[in-house]
Design a protein around this motif. Structure first.
Motif, PDB file in Angstrom:
ATOM      1  N   ASP A 173     -10.903  -0.221 -60.283  1.00  0.00           N
ATOM      2  CA  ASP A 173     -10.264   0.212 -59.034  1.00  0.00           C
ATOM      3  C   ASP A 173     -11.203   0.957 -58.098  1.00  0.00           C
ATOM      4  N   SER A 174     -12.258   1.547 -58.647  1.00  0.00           N
ATOM      5  CA  SER A 174     -13.209   2.272 -57.798  1.00  0.00           C
ATOM      6  C   SER A 174     -14.356   1.373 -57.329  1.00  0.00           C
ATOM      7  N   GLY A 175     -14.342   0.102 -57.727  1.00  0.00           N
ATOM      8  CA  GLY A 175     -15.371  -0.844 -57.300  1.00  0.00           C
ATOM      9  C   GLY A 175     -16.578  -0.900 -58.216  1.00  0.00           C
ATOM     10  N   GLU A 176     -16.538  -0.189 -59.336  1.00  0.00           N
ATOM     11  CA  GLU A 176     -17.668  -0.211 -60.271  1.00  0.00           C
ATOM     12  C   GLU A 176     -17.599  -1.463 -61.136  1.00  0.00           C
ATOM     13  N   VAL A 177     -18.756  -2.096 -61.329  1.00  0.00           N
ATOM     14  CA  VAL A 177     -18.826  -3.308 -62.147  1.00  0.00           C
ATOM     15  C   VAL A 177     -18.555  -2.946 -63.602  1.00  0.00           C
ATOM     16  N   GLN A 209     -31.922  -7.784 -62.063  1.00  0.00           N
ATOM     17  CA  GLN A 209     -31.963  -7.329 -60.670  1.00  0.00           C
ATOM     18  C   GLN A 209     -30.550  -7.050 -60.163  1.00  0.00           C
ATOM     19  N   ALA A 210     -29.596  -7.909 -60.525  1.00  0.00           N
ATOM     20  CA  ALA A 210     -28.205  -7.709 -60.103  1.00  0.00           C
ATOM     21  C   ALA A 210     -27.645  -6.427 -60.705  1.00  0.00           C
ATOM     22  N   LEU A 211     -27.895  -6.211 -61.993  1.00  0.00           N
ATOM     23  CA  LEU A 211     -27.404  -4.998 -62.649  1.00  0.00           C
ATOM     24  C   LEU A 211     -28.025  -3.743 -62.024  1.00  0.00           C
ATOM     25  N   ALA A 212     -29.311  -3.816 -61.703  1.00  0.00           N
ATOM     26  CA  ALA A 212     -29.963  -2.671 -61.047  1.00  0.00           C
ATOM     27  C   ALA A 212     -29.364  -2.445 -59.668  1.00  0.00           C
ATOM     28  N   TYR A 213     -29.088  -3.519 -58.943  1.00  0.00           N
ATOM     29  CA  TYR A 213     -28.547  -3.415 -57.593  1.00  0.00           C
ATOM     30  C   TYR A 213     -27.196  -2.700 -57.574  1.00  0.00           C
ATOM     31  N   VAL A 214     -26.370  -2.936 -58.599  1.00  0.00           N
ATOM     32  CA  VAL A 214     -25.061  -2.284 -58.665  1.00  0.00           C
ATOM     33  C   VAL A 214     -25.088  -0.998 -59.488  1.00  0.00           C
ATOM     34  N   GLY A 215     -26.293  -0.544 -59.874  1.00  0.00           N
ATOM     35  CA  GLY A 215     -26.430   0.706 -60.600  1.00  0.00           C
ATOM     36  C   GLY A 215     -25.962   0.646 -62.032  1.00  0.00           C
ATOM     37  N   ARG A 216     -26.025  -0.532 -62.672  1.00  0.00           N
ATOM     38  CA  ARG A 216     -25.528  -0.677 -64.046  1.00  0.00           C
ATOM     39  C   ARG A 216     -26.580  -1.161 -65.022  1.00  0.00           C
TER      40      ARG A 216
END
Length: 178
Positions: A38-42, A169-176
């Motif tokens: 709900d907060s937009g976190e992956v 790269q995708a995981l880094a981009y979303v901070g995960r």
């Protein structure tokens, strides 16, 4: 001579595609399907399980060519539906700025991305999906991984051609990226 211009998008014939691949870069889109809270976190990343032409089983991302006279947004939606099914309910970003541009070369070592068939330029997107995903076409399955699982060496090693690098790269981009 006709004054009409053919504007209907379509695939090149196999021979024309082979000639184009040998002559110029081909534009692709790639999507990393994700589930968000709900907060937009992956919370989860969806990876396709495919069998390659040589019979090897690997994990991969949603990927495909952009057709002549096709908008990038339309190509992204078409490939998401093709790979995830018609009720995946992808939420394509309002801004079509990719999180990265991956350059695939037929020669190993120029970039981390390799495609022996061609030089390709791929616009890569992270796309939240909210619906029921049922792989279609040549995908065997879609498996949802936590960010920690997806970034594990075991999963990344199952992704050929640099898709493991793209996933990191995708995981880094979303901070995960763990």
């Amino acid at each position: 001579m006709s004054d009409m211009t053919e504007t209907t998008p379509g695939w090149l014939s196999p021979d024309e595609l082979e000639m184009a691949r040998a002559s110029m870069p081909i534009l692709y889109v790639e999507a990393v399907p994700v589930r968000v809270d709900d907060s937009g976190e992956v919370t989860h990343i969806g990876l396709l399980l495919r069998i390659g032409p040589d019979g090897t089983v690997s994990r991969t991302l949603v990927s495909g060519r952009v057709l002549h006279h096709e908008r990038v947004r339309d190509a992204l939606l078409r490939h998401l539906e093709k790979d995830l099914g018609p009720v995946a309910l992808p939420r394509v970003p309002a801004s079509l700025q990719p999180f990265t541009v991956a350059e695939y070369f037929p020669t190993l070592g120029i970039t981390p991305f390799h495609d022996p068939r061609q030089h390709a330029v791929s616009l890569a997107y992270i796309v939240p999906v909210t619906g029921d995903c049922r792989p279609r076409q040549d995908a065997l399955d879609l498996v949802w991984f936590s960010p920690e699982e997806a970034s594990s060496p075991v999963v990344l090693d199952e992704m050929p051609g640099g898709h493991g690098v793209l996933l990191k790269q995708a995981l880094a981009y979303v901070g995960r990226l763990s």
